[in-house]
Design a protein around this motif. Structure first.
Motif, PDB file in Angstrom:
ATOM      1  N   ALA A   1       1.007  -1.235   0.095  1.00  0.00           N
ATOM      2  CA  ALA A   1       0.197   0.016   0.042  1.00  0.00           C
ATOM      3  C   ALA A   1       0.912   1.457   0.027  1.00  0.00           C
ATOM      4  N   ASP A   2       0.377   2.516  -0.629  1.00  0.00           N
ATOM      5  CA  ASP A   2       1.127   3.544  -0.632  1.00  0.00           C
ATOM      6  C   ASP A   2       1.270   4.297   0.635  1.00  0.00           C
ATOM      7  N   SER A   3       0.015   4.181   1.484  1.00  0.00           N
ATOM      8  CA  SER A   3      -0.175   4.867   2.743  1.00  0.00           C
ATOM      9  C   SER A   3      -1.195   4.044   3.571  1.00  0.00           C
ATOM     10  N   PRO A   4      -1.253   4.246   4.975  1.00  0.00           N
ATOM     11  CA  PRO A   4      -2.048   3.595   5.826  1.00  0.00           C
ATOM     12  C   PRO A   4      -3.441   3.880   5.412  1.00  0.00           C
ATOM     13  N   GLY A   5      -3.672   5.080   4.861  1.00  0.00           N
ATOM     14  CA  GLY A   5      -5.166   5.570   4.386  1.00  0.00           C
ATOM     15  C   GLY A   5      -5.653   4.307   3.369  1.00  0.00           C
ATOM     16  N   GLN A   6      -4.637   4.408   2.155  1.00  0.00           N
ATOM     17  CA  GLN A   6      -4.976   3.628   1.047  1.00  0.00           C
ATOM     18  C   GLN A   6      -5.319   2.229   1.796  1.00  0.00           C
ATOM     19  N   MET A   7      -4.383   1.657   2.522  1.00  0.00           N
ATOM     20  CA  MET A   7      -4.488   0.431   3.049  1.00  0.00           C
ATOM     21  C   MET A   7      -6.024  -0.170   3.885  1.00  0.00           C
ATOM     22  N   GLU A   8      -6.390   1.099   4.727  1.00  0.00           N
ATOM     23  CA  GLU A   8      -7.525   1.168   5.498  1.00  0.00           C
ATOM     24  C   GLU A   8      -8.920   0.857   4.554  1.00  0.00           C
ATOM     25  N   GLN A   9      -8.683   1.795   3.292  1.00  0.00           N
ATOM     26  CA  GLN A   9      -9.907   1.717   2.526  1.00  0.00           C
ATOM     27  C   GLN A   9      -9.789   0.582   1.927  1.00  0.00           C
ATOM     28  N   PHE A  10      -8.873  -0.099   1.316  1.00  0.00           N
ATOM     29  CA  PHE A  10      -8.924  -1.317   0.633  1.00  0.00           C
ATOM     30  C   PHE A  10      -9.511  -2.557   1.606  1.00  0.00           C
ATOM     31  N   ILE A  11      -8.954  -2.374   2.912  1.00  0.00           N
ATOM     32  CA  ILE A  11      -9.336  -3.584   3.868  1.00  0.00           C
ATOM     33  C   ILE A  11     -10.784  -3.345   4.117  1.00  0.00           C
ATOM     34  N   ARG A  12     -11.243  -2.004   4.307  1.00  0.00           N
ATOM     35  CA  ARG A  12     -12.610  -1.773   4.466  1.00  0.00           C
ATOM     36  C   ARG A  12     -13.685  -2.121   3.555  1.00  0.00           C
ATOM     37  N   GLU A  13     -13.210  -2.174   2.113  1.00  0.00           N
ATOM     38  CA  GLU A  13     -14.061  -2.607   0.995  1.00  0.00           C
ATOM     39  C   GLU A  13     -14.079  -4.183   1.225  1.00  0.00           C
ATOM     40  N   ARG A  14     -13.232  -4.782   1.539  1.00  0.00           N
ATOM     41  CA  ARG A  14     -13.118  -6.098   1.540  1.00  0.00           C
ATOM     42  C   ARG A  14     -14.167  -6.684   2.668  1.00  0.00           C
ATOM     43  N   HIS A  15     -14.128  -5.893   4.059  1.00  0.00           N
ATOM     44  CA  HIS A  15     -14.861  -5.959   4.893  1.00  0.00           C
ATOM     45  C   HIS A  15     -16.429  -6.041   4.526  1.00  0.00           C
ATOM     46  N   LEU A  16     -16.840  -4.769   3.762  1.00  0.00           N
ATOM     47  CA  LEU A  16     -17.965  -4.386   3.327  1.00  0.00           C
ATOM     48  C   LEU A  16     -18.547  -5.411   2.240  1.00  0.00           C
ATOM     49  N   GLU A  17     -17.591  -6.022   1.463  1.00  0.00           N
ATOM     50  CA  GLU A  17     -18.012  -7.323   0.592  1.00  0.00           C
ATOM     51  C   GLU A  17     -18.389  -8.652   1.342  1.00  0.00           C
ATOM     52  N   GLY A  18     -18.182  -8.651   2.804  1.00  0.00           N
ATOM     53  CA  GLY A  18     -18.468 -10.047   3.302  1.00  0.00           C
ATOM     54  C   GLY A  18     -17.047 -10.698   3.928  1.00  0.00           C
ATOM     55  N   ALA A  19     -16.046 -10.236   3.181  1.00  0.00           N
ATOM     56  CA  ALA A  19     -14.847 -10.743   3.837  1.00  0.00           C
ATOM     57  C   ALA A  19     -14.620 -10.581   5.186  1.00  0.00           C
ATOM     58  N   THR A  20     -13.758 -11.374   5.870  1.00  0.00           N
ATOM     59  CA  THR A  20     -12.969 -11.025   7.296  1.00  0.00           C
ATOM     60  C   THR A  20     -11.861 -10.246   6.885  1.00  0.00           C
ATOM     61  N   ALA A  21     -11.715  -9.147   7.444  1.00  0.00           N
ATOM     62  CA  ALA A  21     -10.752  -8.345   7.274  1.00  0.00           C
ATOM     63  C   ALA A  21     -10.077  -7.557   8.413  1.00  0.00           C
TER      64      ALA A  21
END
Length: 657
Positions: free
Chosen positions: A461-481
């Motif tokens: 990831a380029d930044s912790p903010g980008q990482m968080e956005q990616f991880i949250r999107e996976r969470h919203l899609e139903g994955a554990t993240a």
């Protein structure tokens, strides 16, 4: 040209034709020089679901096996190249437009990864696909900086000075035989549908999660249960015709005078906990008493919580008491009689302490010199230890296979050590487990570039903010993240009913998970952080993440671990872990911090995203890890942040003048 029009649905432009005229003959001539005139050359091979294409894919038969063999070639008509000092994968290829491009080696590595992911035909045989970047106009001296990026089988760099070596690659990949079969197979190959992150998350293996044991797991459980069948006095409810109550409840060791200790050693995701839970379950079905102990508060409390959730109405108190008896802590056996437990399964045994002495222990039971492991061996008729030699994370944790074996033998026990070599995490990628150990220097080898294997997704990831956005999107899609971080920031008590944002990286700030002794509204207890969906709102530490797994794993590498002179080095002064007192030796702190990151990096089932706070370390990660995350645009859909990644980190798309 006709073939291009037929396949692409349009005529080639002047630039395409000029490129082919300048580049393709170089590869064709090399094939002819090697006597490989029957190798098929496919031009501009589309990558599934994208508008990208590989310049050439050579198709033929492997000279050793006769199997279909493929070589992806990225052609570059450059003579000079420099690397952006701010980003090791951003390069100026000398086109004069002031724009940086993706490093050609990284480009072909990414293309090969993508082809393997979406074309199952390329995964039928090991090393079926190789990739090279061919700079056929450049001399080594003109592109010297490009050679700093680590090469892999999916990405080697060749120049005009290396044409002899390139020809040797061709003869190692292809036999002088027809490539028609391989070319046709690739053209007809089934293309997997676009691999959305939710699809990847659903591939979580039921083998590990469903407790179906395989390979070394099954063998280990079978050996233990067979030993118990031959030696254990039955203590269940079906007393039977020959039941002897006096013998059944005897405290004498089982199987004669010599006690046998089982040690099961395996890396992250090797199924240790699956073995532990399956052993306890199967022995319980036969009426045998099997207690599962651990040094992990989160693990033990989660198991107790799961058992409590099955209680019938009005029976919660009984179920809670049973859960506390079946799931216990390593330090809860100090006053237990010898051989009072039939089978004691010690999971997470790498967290074994030097002694069981703790601040709440009565003075009569305190004995700092008595090893905790010796208490556990004495209390059990059959002791079983499951551990990973690289997961001790506190200075007083001493659990290794060697330590337990020596101690058991000193106590007069027979010892059987079994290695669990499989993996049921990281998409079944044993390569990923080895790579993490090499990265952290836990192996004898130096860090190497990650070679994608089509099983585990790894990205920077380029930044912790980008990482968080990616991880949250996976969470919203139903994955554990989840996101975790090294222990490099303070861990404050709650401010009233609110968690404190202790983690600050630039403008980004988030709280740690709840401290074990506190409860906060709308946040899970610390022992449930990894399994409660609300855990997505906090950053976890190693003490709450260890033992658990989740589909998508975000890891922030703090300033306590920096990459210098070709390897990771520990900076103990950057750690905020209260366990690292000044009196603790540097070597012990180094072991604990490296092991902590080993734990954090190996929690992911589907994919792992990393970010390093230290800029030099972040750049080294970019060199070693091809994957990035970025906005991908698909026809008719909104842009999504995915692990396929932008071709360059956004901050480095244009050279700063």
């Amino acid at each position: 040209m006709d073939a291009h029009s037929r396949i692409k649905g349009g005529t080639a432009n002047q630039g395409d034709r000029a490129s082919w005229d300048n580049s393709v003959p170089v590869v064709v001539k090399a094939l002819l020089d090697c006597g490989l005139d029957e190798v098929r050359v496919q031009v501009e091979v589309d990558l599934p679901h994208t508008n990208c294409a590989v310049d050439l894919v050579l198709c033929g038969q492997h000279p050793g096996t006769g199997a279909d063999s493929y070589l992806a070639v990225e052609l570059k008509q450059v003579r000079q190249a420099t690397v952006d000092p701010l980003c090791p994968i951003a390069v100026d290829l000398g086109f004069g437009d002031g724009k940086n491009k993706l490093h050609p080696v990284r480009q072909i590595q990414r293309y090969c990864e993508y082809m393997m992911r979406y074309l199952p035909h390329l995964r039928q045989h090991e090393n079926q696909l190789m990739g090279v970047a061919l700079l056929h106009h450049a001399r080594d001296a003109g592109v010297e900086a490009l050679f700093d990026l680590p090469e892999t089988d999916h990405g080697f760099l060749y120049t005009l000075d290396d044409l002899a070596r390139f020809r040797r690659v061709l003869t190692s990949r292809f036999a002088p035989a027809s490539g028609e079969r391989a070319a046709s197979a690739l053209e007809r190959a089934r293309r997997d549908p676009l691999l959305k992150v939710t699809d990847v998350a659903r591939q979580r293996s039921i083998v590990g999660g469903g407790l179906t044991l395989l390979d070394e797991q099954y063998v280990a459980v079978d050996r233990i249960t067979r030993h118990l069948e031959k030696t254990t006095r039955f203590t269940g409810f079906d007393v039977g015709l020959f039941y002897d109550p006096e013998a059944a409840h005897s405290t004498a060791p089982l199987g004669g005078d010599v006690k046998r200790v089982y040690i099961l050693r395996g890396g992250p995701g090797s199924g240790k906990s699956a073995v532990a839970l399956e052993l306890q379950r199967s022995l319980g079905l036969t009426g045998r008493e099997a207690v599962l102990a651990s040094g992990s508060h989160a693990y033990t409390e989660t198991l107790r919580e799961i058992m409590l959730s099955t209680a019938r109405r009005g029976r919660a108190a009984d179920k809670r008491h049973a859960a506390k008896q079946l799931y216990r802590y390593f330090n809860s056996f100090s006053d237990s009689p010898e051989d009072s437990i039939d089978v004691l399964i010690c999971d997470e045994a790498h967290r074994m302490r030097r002694s069981s002495t703790h601040r709440w222990m009565p003075s009569a039971l305190r004995d700092d010199a008595r090893p905790q492991a010796s208490e556990l061996i004495k209390v059990a008729k059959v002791p079983i230890f499951l551990l990973d030699d690289h997961q001790s994370i506190r200075p007083d944790e001493v659990g290794t296979a060697e330590y337990l074996k020596e101690l058991s033998e000193e106590m007069g026990c027979d010892v059987e050590v079994t290695d669990l070599e499989g993996t049921f995490r990281a998409g079944g990628s044993t390569q990923f487990q080895r790579w993490v150990q090499q990265l952290l220097g836990l192996d004898t080898s130096d860090p190497i570039a990650w070679r994608p294997d089509g099983k585990m997704t790894l990205a920077v990831a380029d930044s912790p903010g980008q990482m968080e956005q990616f991880i949250r999107e996976r969470h919203l899609e139903g994955a554990t993240a989840r996101i975790t971080a090294g222990f490099c920031w303070p861990w404050s008590p709650p401010d009233g009913q609110r968690l404190v944002d202790d983690l600050h990286i630039g403008e980004w700030h988030r709280p740690w998970n709840v401290k074990p002794e506190h409860n906060v509204p709308h946040a899970p207890r610390s022992d449930l952080w990894a399994t409660d969906r609300r855990g997505i709102d906090q950053v976890g530490c190693v003490y709450t993440a260890q033992t658990f797994e989740y589909d998508w794993n975000g890891v922030i590498i703090g300033p306590d671990l920096v990459f210098r002179d070709g390897k990771f080095r520990v900076n103990r002064r950057a750690s905020r872990d209260p366990a690292f007192l000044d009196s603790i030796d540097d070597a012990v702190v180094t072991r604990c911090i490296l092991n902590a990151y080993h734990v954090l990096l190996t929690r992911g089932v589907v994919g792992t995203v990393v970010y390093a706070v230290d800029p030099a370390t972040q750049n080294e990660l970019r060199k070693l890890i091809p994957g990035t995350i970025g906005m991908q645009h698909y026809d008719g859909a909104q842009p999504k942040l995915t692990a396929e990644g932008s071709q360059l980190p956004p901050a480095y798309r244009r050279r700063h003048r």
